[in-house]
Design an enzyme around this catalytic site. Structure first.
Site, PDB file in Angstrom:
ATOM      1  N   ALA A  16      35.738  44.603  62.869  1.00  0.00           N
ATOM      2  CA  ALA A  16      35.468  43.941  64.147  1.00  0.00           C
ATOM      3  C   ALA A  16      34.401  42.854  64.033  1.00  0.00           C
ATOM      4  CB  ALA A  16      35.037  44.980  65.183  1.00  0.00           C
ATOM      5  N   ARG A  37      28.573  33.987  58.744  1.00  0.00           N
ATOM      6  CA  ARG A  37      28.130  33.282  57.541  1.00  0.00           C
ATOM      7  C   ARG A  37      29.277  32.760  56.671  1.00  0.00           C
ATOM      8  NH1 ARG A  37      24.166  36.880  54.475  1.00  0.00           N
ATOM      9  NH2 ARG A  37      25.154  38.607  55.584  1.00  0.00           N
ATOM     10  N   TYR A  43      35.682  49.617  54.979  1.00  0.00           N
ATOM     11  CA  TYR A  43      35.364  48.329  55.588  1.00  0.00           C
ATOM     12  C   TYR A  43      36.435  47.300  55.216  1.00  0.00           C
ATOM     13  CZ  TYR A  43      30.460  49.944  56.189  1.00  0.00           C
ATOM     14  OH  TYR A  43      29.324  50.616  56.534  1.00  0.00           O
ATOM     15  N   GLY A  44      36.869  46.535  56.196  1.00  0.00           N
ATOM     16  CA  GLY A  44      37.883  45.495  55.947  1.00  0.00           C
ATOM     17  C   GLY A  44      37.381  44.336  55.112  1.00  0.00           C
ATOM     18  N   LYS A  85      63.882  26.826  39.049  1.00  0.00           N
ATOM     19  CA  LYS A  85      63.742  27.210  40.460  1.00  0.00           C
ATOM     20  C   LYS A  85      65.063  27.789  40.912  1.00  0.00           C
ATOM     21  CE  LYS A  85      65.163  25.391  43.879  1.00  0.00           C
ATOM     22  NZ  LYS A  85      65.733  24.505  44.867  1.00  0.00           N
ATOM     23  N   ASN A  98      70.363  18.743  41.583  1.00  0.00           N
ATOM     24  CA  ASN A  98      70.791  19.719  42.596  1.00  0.00           C
ATOM     25  C   ASN A  98      70.657  19.203  44.017  1.00  0.00           C
ATOM     26  OD1 ASN A  98      67.953  19.763  42.300  1.00  0.00           O
ATOM     27  ND2 ASN A  98      67.844  21.777  43.236  1.00  0.00           N
ATOM     28  N   TYR A  99      70.026  18.040  44.196  1.00  0.00           N
ATOM     29  CA  TYR A  99      69.651  17.580  45.543  1.00  0.00           C
ATOM     30  C   TYR A  99      70.195  16.189  45.770  1.00  0.00           C
ATOM     31  CZ  TYR A  99      66.357  16.750  49.447  1.00  0.00           C
ATOM     32  OH  TYR A  99      65.791  16.492  50.660  1.00  0.00           O
TER      33      TYR A  99
HETATM   34  C1  UD1 Z   1      26.329  49.400  56.541  1.00  0.00           C
HETATM   35  C2  UD1 Z   1      25.673  50.782  56.446  1.00  0.00           C
HETATM   36  C3  UD1 Z   1      24.713  50.798  55.249  1.00  0.00           C
HETATM   37  C4  UD1 Z   1      25.452  50.428  53.977  1.00  0.00           C
HETATM   38  C5  UD1 Z   1      26.156  49.078  54.150  1.00  0.00           C
HETATM   39  C6  UD1 Z   1      27.056  48.803  52.982  1.00  0.00           C
HETATM   40  C7  UD1 Z   1      25.496  51.674  58.711  1.00  0.00           C
HETATM   41  C8  UD1 Z   1      24.592  51.911  59.853  1.00  0.00           C
HETATM   42  N1  UD1 Z   1      24.960  51.072  57.663  1.00  0.00           N
HETATM   43  O1  UD1 Z   1      25.289  48.497  56.856  1.00  0.00           O
HETATM   44  O2  UD1 Z   1      24.130  52.088  55.089  1.00  0.00           O
HETATM   45  O3  UD1 Z   1      24.575  50.374  52.868  1.00  0.00           O
HETATM   46  O4  UD1 Z   1      26.985  49.078  55.319  1.00  0.00           O
HETATM   47  O5  UD1 Z   1      27.593  47.521  53.085  1.00  0.00           O
HETATM   48  O6  UD1 Z   1      26.642  52.066  58.740  1.00  0.00           O
HETATM   49  N2  UD1 Z   1      31.574  46.773  61.917  1.00  0.00           N
HETATM   50  C9  UD1 Z   1      32.387  46.903  63.008  1.00  0.00           C
HETATM   51  N3  UD1 Z   1      31.842  47.162  64.237  1.00  0.00           N
HETATM   52  C10 UD1 Z   1      30.519  47.286  64.408  1.00  0.00           C
HETATM   53  C11 UD1 Z   1      29.675  47.150  63.298  1.00  0.00           C
HETATM   54  C12 UD1 Z   1      30.225  46.894  62.054  1.00  0.00           C
HETATM   55  O7  UD1 Z   1      33.617  46.806  62.873  1.00  0.00           O
HETATM   56  O8  UD1 Z   1      30.111  47.513  65.544  1.00  0.00           O
HETATM   57  C13 UD1 Z   1      32.144  46.496  60.606  1.00  0.00           C
HETATM   58  C14 UD1 Z   1      31.698  45.146  60.058  1.00  0.00           C
HETATM   59  O9  UD1 Z   1      32.644  44.135  60.401  1.00  0.00           O
HETATM   60  C15 UD1 Z   1      31.656  45.383  58.572  1.00  0.00           C
HETATM   61  C16 UD1 Z   1      31.320  46.867  58.454  1.00  0.00           C
HETATM   62  O10 UD1 Z   1      31.637  47.439  59.699  1.00  0.00           O
HETATM   63  O11 UD1 Z   1      32.918  45.185  57.967  1.00  0.00           O
HETATM   64  C17 UD1 Z   1      29.854  47.123  58.104  1.00  0.00           C
HETATM   65  O12 UD1 Z   1      29.052  46.570  59.113  1.00  0.00           O
HETATM   66  P1  UD1 Z   1      27.692  45.832  58.764  1.00  0.00           P
HETATM   67  O13 UD1 Z   1      27.073  45.368  60.016  1.00  0.00           O
HETATM   68  O14 UD1 Z   1      27.896  44.851  57.681  1.00  0.00           O
HETATM   69  O15 UD1 Z   1      26.824  47.072  58.200  1.00  0.00           O
HETATM   70  P2  UD1 Z   1      25.515  46.967  57.356  1.00  0.00           P
HETATM   71  O16 UD1 Z   1      24.378  46.646  58.261  1.00  0.00           O
HETATM   72  O17 UD1 Z   1      25.725  46.119  56.178  1.00  0.00           O
END
Ligand code: UD1
Ligand code: CA
Length: 447
Positions: free
Chosen positions: A10, A15, A103-104, A334, A369-370
């Site tokens: 989400a 950045r 994580y995506g 091709k 071919n074309y």
């Molecule tokens: C998180 C972890 C941290 C870990 C790190 C590794 C927590 C509180 N912290 O921190 O311990 O070392 O990842 O990278 O979990 N996301 C959502 N919705 C939200 C918040 C985040 O979908 O409300 C998604 C983000 O898009 C991202 C992932 O979750 O893909 C991680 O979120 P991010 O804010 O980067 O977490 P960190 O602060 O890096």
């Protein structure tokens, strides 16, 4: 449904400085979120839920185009990883066994690692965290441990100076028995330095409730996430490293693996040799004992056993190269089906063409071919010999065992076993070359 994967996607990805939602940036030709989905499925999850927010419609459209089984939940405001998991409550309730959170934007996690983490959560009947040890723990959450027990995860912002010295970090990937996960995330609050709902709080909550908690470790490289274009570059480079190692371990040979680039879906059989500076585009499958020689480029094609491609070959979409066939230097194919033992060795374009077994296509042969509007087919039988520098003007059929004279422009079908010559007849003018040159030289000496 037994095992569920929750993929957090989400976040905005400010950045990246891009309109494209972060998880849609590609690594080796596939969106990062697609890598994560493929891993989650391979690791044995029966359901996958993607939590979307920023750019959610676009993310959903791209994923749905390939995978109709994936489910989406929208997180309107990103209030933290714990909040993101709460959004998926109804899906977690439907999972009888384990939920794994991924994580995506972290596409390098391996299937075996996810499996091992889910197995750990099942063994503990409590949450298990994927950690890694690093000399640069920076902003990562720290794993506070006692032996092989995990006591808590402390976010860097909330950590004491002593806790910041810990080098064991949280990758973010967590597995937990599903029913327990729902009771734990319901208790998370946002009383912390960020004012966010931390998923990591479930460790202390589980322990307070008498549950076991644990962790397993993986290589730091696997856990790399992407926040910036520079991260995307290093994750892409690491993906290539991992692919190279994977192929080498499967018996693929490479003289200079660092110069070979793979697509996420490249398949190569054992005993094949990939020479330096080869680039694989999407959908390439290569059987065993194939040789791909230096500086070749392949996409959307299938290469059968013992074939030899290149050096400097370009194999384009729809090419099917048969057993032991040879495609040589500066040859482009091709939509071409080139049967067993056939040879196209030098400087040719072969498009929309079928070539039968053991036929030989002479140097410089071009299939025309074309016509500027339509594409037409060329069908060449078995054991045909096409003379060098022939132009084969499609639509065209050439029967088995036929031949063309070199330099021919072939516009009519050739029956089996016939020789077609389509060029003007040669005339020799006695002594005329010398006479002509002498006259030119005389003219020059007068100037
Ligand atoms: C998180 C972890 C941290 C870990 C790190 C590794 C927590 C509180 N912290 O921190 O311990 O070392 O990842 O990278 O979990 N996301 C959502 N919705 C939200 C918040 C985040 O979908 O409300 C998604 C983000 O898009 C991202 C992932 O979750 O893909 C991680 O979120 P991010 O804010 O980067 O977490 P960190 O602060 O890096
Ligand atoms: Ca992060």
């Amino acid at each position: 449904m037994k095992n569920l994967a929750l993929i957090l996607a989400a976040g905005k990805g400010t950045r990246m400085k891009s309109e494209l939602p972060k998880c849609l940036h590609e690594v080796a030709g596939a969106p990062m979120v697609e890598h994560v989905l493929a891993t989650a499925i391979a690791a044995g999850t029966d359901g996958q839920v993607v939590i979307i927010g920023h750019g959610g419609d676009q993310l959903k459209a791209v994923i749905e185009a390939n995978r109709d089984e994936v489910v989406f939940e929208t997180q309107g405001e990103q209030l933290g990883t714990g909040h993101a998991v709460q959004i998926a409550k109804a899906h977690i309730d439907q999972s009888e066994k384990t939920t794994v959170i991924l994580y995506g934007d972290s596409p390098l996690i391996k299937e075996d690692t996810v499996r091992a983490l889910m197995a750990k959560a099942e063994e503990l009947q409590g949450p298990a965290v994927l950690g890694f040890d690093t000399p640069n723990p920076g902003k990562y959450g720290r794993l506070l441990t006692q032996g092989d027990e995990l006591i808590a995860i402390r976010e860097a912002k909330d950590a004491t100076a002593e806790e910041l010295n810990v080098t064991l970090c949280n990758s973010g990937v967590i597995a937990c028995p599903s029913a327990l996960l729902n009771t734990l995330v319901a208790q998370i609050n946002n009383n912390n330095a960020s004012g966010e709902y931390y998923l990591t709080d479930i460790i202390e909550l589980a322990r307070a409730d008498g549950h076991k908690t644990g962790f397993i470790l993986c290589e730091e490289a696997e856990t790399q996430g992407v926040n910036t274009p520079a991260d995307l570059r290093s994750v892409s480079a690491e993906f290539q490293n991992m692919k190279r190692e994977e192929f080498l371990s499967q018996g693929v040979k490479m003289w200079n693996a660092e110069s070979v680039y793979f697509h996420h879906d490249t398949q190569i059989g054992a005993g094949s040799l990939i020479e330096p500076n080869v680039v694989f585009g999407p959908k390439v499958t290569i059987e065993n004992n194939v040789q791909i020689r230096a500086f070749s480029h392949l996409e959307d094609c299938h290469i059968c056993e013992n074939a030899q491609i290149g050096p400097y070959a370009r194999i384009r979409p729809g090419s099917e190269i048969g057993d032991g066939a040879r495609i040589g230097n500066f040859v482009e194919t091709k939509n071409a089906q080139i049967a067993k033992g056939a040879k196209v060795n030098h400087l040719s374009y072969i498009g929309d063409t079928e070539i039968g077994e053991n036929s030989n296509i002479g140097a410089g042969t071009i299939t025309c071919n074309y016509d500027g509007v339509f594409k037409h087919k060329t069908k060449i039988g078995q054991r045909v010999f096409i003379g060098s520098n022939s132009s084969l003007v499609a639509p065209l059929e050439i029967g088995d065992d036929a031949m063309t004279g070199s330099g021919s422009v072939i516009t009519e079908n050739i029956p089996a076993s016939d020789l077609a010559i389509a060029r003007s007849k040669q005339v020799n003018k006695a002594g005329l070359a010398k006479k002509f040159m002498d006259r030119l030289r005389a003219l020059k000496s007068k100037q």
